[in-house]
Design an enzyme around this catalytic site. Structure first.
Site, PDB file in Angstrom:
ATOM      1  N   ASP A 124       0.674  -1.280   0.029  1.00 13.25           N
ATOM      2  CA  ASP A 124      -0.263   0.062   0.018  1.00 13.25           C
ATOM      3  C   ASP A 124       1.080   1.460   0.050  1.00 13.25           C
ATOM      4  OD1 ASP A 124      -2.492   1.380   0.015  1.00 13.25           O
ATOM      5  OD2 ASP A 124      -2.554   1.469   2.227  1.00 13.25           O
ATOM      6  N   TYR A 126       1.138   5.685  -0.435  1.00 13.23           N
ATOM      7  CA  TYR A 126       0.724   6.889   0.520  1.00 13.23           C
ATOM      8  C   TYR A 126       1.081   7.978  -0.547  1.00 13.23           C
ATOM      9  CZ  TYR A 126       0.726   9.957   4.637  1.00 13.23           C
ATOM     10  OH  TYR A 126       0.562  10.921   5.648  1.00 13.23           O
ATOM     11  N   HIS A 131      -4.013  14.148   0.722  1.00 15.04           N
ATOM     12  CA  HIS A 131      -4.094  13.276   1.832  1.00 15.04           C
ATOM     13  C   HIS A 131      -2.905  13.254   2.681  1.00 15.04           C
ATOM     14  CE1 HIS A 131      -5.122   9.782   4.309  1.00 15.04           C
ATOM     15  NE2 HIS A 131      -3.821   9.191   3.982  1.00 15.04           N
ATOM     16  N   ARG A 140       1.728  17.195  12.500  1.00 22.04           N
ATOM     17  CA  ARG A 140       2.865  17.742  12.576  1.00 22.04           C
ATOM     18  C   ARG A 140       2.926  19.357  12.101  1.00 22.04           C
ATOM     19  NH1 ARG A 140       3.966  12.939  10.113  1.00 22.04           N
ATOM     20  NH2 ARG A 140       3.862  13.804   8.133  1.00 22.04           N
ATOM     21  N   GLU A 197     -10.210   4.059   3.967  1.00 22.71           N
ATOM     22  CA  GLU A 197      -9.382   4.901   3.172  1.00 22.71           C
ATOM     23  C   GLU A 197      -9.717   4.685   1.536  1.00 22.71           C
ATOM     24  OE1 GLU A 197      -5.073   4.255   3.969  1.00 22.71           O
ATOM     25  OE2 GLU A 197      -5.442   5.732   5.516  1.00 22.71           O
ATOM     26  N   GLU A 199      -9.153   4.057  -1.897  1.00 20.44           N
ATOM     27  CA  GLU A 199      -7.999   3.985  -2.804  1.00 20.44           C
ATOM     28  C   GLU A 199      -8.506   3.249  -4.102  1.00 20.44           C
ATOM     29  OE1 GLU A 199      -4.258   2.470  -0.839  1.00 20.44           O
ATOM     30  OE2 GLU A 199      -5.126   3.175   0.988  1.00 20.44           O
ATOM     31  N   ASP A 229      -8.924   0.633   2.420  1.00 18.84           N
ATOM     32  CA  ASP A 229      -7.929   0.142   3.126  1.00 18.84           C
ATOM     33  C   ASP A 229      -8.460   0.484   4.690  1.00 18.84           C
ATOM     34  OD1 ASP A 229      -5.445  -0.218   4.691  1.00 18.84           O
ATOM     35  OD2 ASP A 229      -4.617   1.758   4.146  1.00 18.84           O
ATOM     36  N   ARG A 233      -7.194   4.063  13.355  1.00 19.44           N
ATOM     37  CA  ARG A 233      -6.419   5.244  13.605  1.00 19.44           C
ATOM     38  C   ARG A 233      -5.703   5.517  15.112  1.00 19.44           C
ATOM     39  NH1 ARG A 233      -5.504   6.189   8.551  1.00 19.44           N
ATOM     40  NH2 ARG A 233      -7.319   6.640   7.280  1.00 19.44           N
ATOM     41  N   GLN A 236      -2.825   2.916  15.112  1.00 19.83           N
ATOM     42  CA  GLN A 236      -2.054   3.449  14.116  1.00 19.83           C
ATOM     43  C   GLN A 236      -1.124   4.610  14.745  1.00 19.83           C
ATOM     44  OE1 GLN A 236      -3.775   4.844  10.555  1.00 19.83           O
ATOM     45  NE2 GLN A 236      -1.675   5.354   9.450  1.00 19.83           N
ATOM     46  N   TYR A 240       2.938   3.677  14.855  1.00 16.88           N
ATOM     47  CA  TYR A 240       3.436   3.941  13.391  1.00 16.88           C
ATOM     48  C   TYR A 240       5.031   4.367  13.538  1.00 16.88           C
ATOM     49  CZ  TYR A 240       3.180   9.111  13.034  1.00 16.88           C
ATOM     50  OH  TYR A 240       3.479  10.606  13.375  1.00 16.88           O
ATOM     51  N   LYS A 249      -3.425  -1.424   9.922  1.00 17.85           N
ATOM     52  CA  LYS A 249      -3.873  -1.979   8.592  1.00 17.85           C
ATOM     53  C   LYS A 249      -3.949  -3.384   8.330  1.00 17.85           C
ATOM     54  CE  LYS A 249      -2.992   2.273   7.222  1.00 17.85           C
ATOM     55  NZ  LYS A 249      -4.039   3.171   6.430  1.00 17.85           N
ATOM     56  N   THR A 253      -8.674  -5.459   4.028  1.00 19.46           N
ATOM     57  CA  THR A 253      -8.510  -4.752   2.674  1.00 19.46           C
ATOM     58  C   THR A 253      -9.867  -5.245   1.880  1.00 19.46           C
ATOM     59  OG1 THR A 253      -6.280  -4.558   3.362  1.00 19.46           O
ATOM     60  CG2 THR A 253      -6.972  -3.690   1.196  1.00 19.46           C
ATOM     61  N   THR A 345      -4.459   6.796  -0.104  1.00 15.91           N
ATOM     62  CA  THR A 345      -5.747   7.420  -0.054  1.00 15.91           C
ATOM     63  C   THR A 345      -5.924   8.691  -1.104  1.00 15.91           C
ATOM     64  OG1 THR A 345      -5.876   7.028   2.289  1.00 15.91           O
ATOM     65  CG2 THR A 345      -7.657   8.633   1.713  1.00 15.91           C
ATOM     66  N   GLU A 359      -9.666  12.679   7.747  1.00 11.78           N
ATOM     67  CA  GLU A 359      -9.733  13.953   7.035  1.00 11.78           C
ATOM     68  C   GLU A 359     -10.894  14.686   7.167  1.00 11.78           C
ATOM     69  OE1 GLU A 359      -7.744  11.543   3.725  1.00 11.78           O
ATOM     70  OE2 GLU A 359      -7.122  13.767   3.144  1.00 11.78           O
TER      71      GLU A 359
HETATM   72 CA    CA Z   1      -3.790   3.340   2.801  1.00 14.26          CA
END
Ligand code: CA
Length: 417
Positions: A124, A126, A131, A140, A197, A199, A229, A233, A236, A240, A249, A253, A345, A359
């Protein structure tokens, strides 16, 4: 390209997802009959095994004695073209094969769909800029939203092929290790921030061994599916760093049941967006490499109407599937027929174009109000989430068939035996 007419009447409707122009590949079963390969035409499915057994679909080598499309993929692009040409010939208006083929049609309404191919491995990416920017901003701040490598390589992680399920499969809310509030110890609990997600999945059809160019990568792709996906959260957020997502994840899927071939999507090719930095040679675009495919997400609480919560387009990707595949191969790893590559995503630049609840609700700070009056920050038990995808041609539609899944409650005790 305009609508190609078929003797299967339902295929000639300009808004139907499966006209003769499409011919997507799936695996289906009917009451008392084993799963087998079929091609969608209008509201029907042409049974490829029956057609092959009757000598109607003879490509010189047996292809449909197995309930998956990997053998077709492994034969390579020359056979893919011959198969598509022969199916078109059988199903076109005025075809001499009509009488023989009409008894090999099965109503989609009476068929159960299965995974269309054996997933060899699953990666997968990114690779949607909006996204990555949105998620990066939440974690951040906008100045550091995109990591420094992001505009130079499509970032990805190796997922689990075993997690891939066909649309319609119920999704059990996972348990996982979650960070405690403030500095308290982590705890093991059901995910409270379960998400989707939106995708696209690209399916590798022709194997490679060692680095391949972007053009070779594009040639090796067999087709595309919608891909959800499912993402925990809260799991994650805790796990992560530094190696990326893992258990967040690993639950499931979902993919749509029909493989829409690269050939069917040719008229919809569009350019990738303008580059902030020139890509290195081995990742440079080789012509229009994305597709103009309208995408949407709906959510339906149990027993309630569905609300559309996002609309976007596959052309919002920064990197194409071919660039992802070329990058994936660049350190020498072999790629195999049946490898599945998730796009990452897909979000557009504005709020209603965001392809995840993370989001859309901005990390839970701005819950969505659904048509039923309920609000959602993340998925509740009983919700059905569905991805939709359609490319709009001149008087015809190339549809993907829905990618749907209902979320069911976490087990009381995941270790109960
Ligand atoms: Ca994904």
């Amino acid at each position: 390209m305009t609508l190609m007419t078929s003797w299967v009447e339902s295929a000639n409707n300009p808004t139907h997802p499966f006209p003769l122009n499409n011919l997507p590949y799936g695996v289906f079963s009917t009451e008392g009959k084993d799963p087998r390969c079929g091609v969608a035409i209008g509201d029907m499915i042409l049974d490829c095994r029956a057609a092959e057994d009757a000598g109607l679909l003879d490509l010189g080598t047996p292809l449909f004695d197995v309930p998956f499309w990997n053998e077709v993929m492994e034969e390579g692009a020359e056979l893919w073209a011959r198969l598509r040409a022969r199916l078109t010939e059988i199903l076109t208006e005025g075809s001499a094969d009509r009488n023989a083929a009409k008894d090999m049609l099965v109503a989609q309404a009476e068929a159960e769909m299965h995974l269309p191919f054996l997933v060899s491995e699953y990666t997968d990416f990114y690779a949607g800029r909006n996204h990555a920017f949105n998620v990066g901003t939440m974690f951040r701040g906008p100045e550091n939203a995109l990591p420094p490598n992001w505009l130079h390589i499509p970032i990805g992680y190796n997922g689990r092929a075993s997690s891939v399920v066909v649309s319609g499969t119920d999704i059990r809310r996972p348990w996982g290790q979650l960070k405690g509030p403030n500095d308290e110890m982590p705890r093991f609990a059901p995910c409270a921030r379960f998400d989707i997600e939106l995708e696209m999945g690209a399916i590798v059809g022709q194997a490679s061994d060692g680095p391949i160019t972007v053009q070779e990568a594009d040639d090796n792709i067999f087709g595309y599916v919608l891909l959800n996906d499912w993402s925990a959260r809260d799991i994650q957020a805790w796990e992560y760093q530094p190696l990326g997502p893992f258990q967040a994840k690993a639950t499931a899927t979902s993919i749509s049941p029909w493989i829409v071939t690269k050939a069917a999507l040719e008229p919809f090719r569009v350019d990738t967006p303008e580059r902030e930095f020139e890509l290195l040679d081995h990742l440079k675009d080789v012509g229009p490499m994305l597709y103009d495919i309208d995408l949407a997400v709906t959510i339906a609480p149990e027993g309630k109407q569905a609300t559309t919560i996002a609309r976007t387009n596959y052309r919002e990707m920064y990197y194409s599937a071919a660039q992802q595949l070329a990058h994936h191969s660049s350190a020498g790893t072999p790629m195999n027929a049946g490898d599945l590559l998730g796009s990452g995503t897909i979000s557009g630049p504005t709020k209603p174009e965001r392809g995840s609840l993370l989001e859309l609700s901005w990390g839970g700070k701005e819950p969505l109000t659904l048509d039923s009056g309920e609000t959602r920050s993340f998925i509740e038990d009983g919700d059905t989430l569905t991805l939709h995808g359609n490319a709009k041609g001149d008087g015809y539609t190339i549809g993907f068939g829905d990618c749907t899944g209902s979320v069911i409650a976490a087990l009381d005790d995941p270790y109960a035996r």
